[in-house]
Design a protein around this motif. Structure first.
Motif: not given
Length: 260
Positions: A100-107, A116-119, A145-150, A214-219
């Protein structure tokens, strides 16, 4: 697939230490970055990422993540500057994400989780190959790089469009002419610390460079990540999600910031 590790209760991060004792080592990743406890270091240089889109080879579902692989036989796509000395070549990039959109990054940042997180994984050219570098203390440098909902992120779309061809584990398709620098945030301020791979064999060879912005990612785009499968063709379908390792103890390490 060494020892059949994964992200399920039976073979997930809590169990990795059984086959990979380094899981409890002194410089494991990821970590929770607490901005108030990081030290600004004026000696840290700006990051220089010089990527050549023609080095992009293919996109792969490796059963743990989606990965884009690059030709690394020349200095065409490199990382220099920042906390590292010398030249590091881009080998691959991959992502970690949640169910779900409230978790997923490692850092995490002060406990905040991103979806989400890009490596972007690079290796030190003072060693003969990625494999040799992976076991050296200064062998690898990974930009996170963190992905943030937007808003919808058009730079991610070319990537997501290729997912239909790599739904199942161990599938890959050619993925030419992709410029990974389009996935970087506009501002390259970063935190850095000495850490490890976040998947087995968990080698303690990574200089981590985690971007503040961060960079944006949509739902809807996040939904596309979750349409990939942990399972192979002919197996019961199991959606790929929650493929992240939780933060590990800092054990006295210093986290430095390139910005005040």
């Amino acid at each position: 697939m060494s020892h059949g590790w994964g992200y399920a209760a039976t073979n997930g991060p809590d169990k990795w230490g059984e086959n990979f004792p380094i899981a409890n080592g002194p410089r494991q990743s990821p970590i929770d970055i607490v901005p108030g406890e990081t030290a600004f270091d004026a000696a840290l240089k700006a990051l220089t990422l010089k990527y050549d889109p023609s080095t992009s080879i293919d996109i792969l579902n490796n059963g743990h993540s989606v990965q884009v692989t690059f030709a690394d036989d020349t200095d065409s796509s490199t990382l220099t500057g920042g906390p590292i000395s010398g030249k590091y070549r881009l080998k691959q990039f991959h992502f970690h994400w949640g169910a779900s959109d409230d978790k997923g990054s490692e850092h995490t940042v002060a406990g905040t989780k991103y979806p989400a997180e890009l490596h972007l994984v690079h290796w030190n050219t003072k060693y003969p190959s990625f494999g040799d570098a992976a076991s050296q203390g200064d062998g690898l440098a990974v930009v996170g790089v963190f992905l943030e909902i937007g808003a919808d992120n058009p730079q991610l779309q070319k990537l997501l469009d290729a997912f239909d061809g790599i739904k199942a584990k161990s599938t890959q398709t050619s993925f030419a002419n992709y410029d990974p620098s389009t996935l970087l945030p506009g501002c390259l301020d970063y935190w850095t610390y000495d850490g490890s791979l976040t998947t087995p064999p968990l080698l303690e060879s990574v200089t981590w460079i985690v971007c503040k912005e961060s960079i944006s990612v949509s739902p809807a785009q996040m939904g596309k990540f979750r349409s990939l499968l942990f399972s192979g063709d002919g197996e019961a379908p199991c959606c790929m999600m929650d493929n992240y390792r939780p933060p590990q103890p800092l054990k006295g390490r210093k986290v430095r910031a390139s910005f005040k």
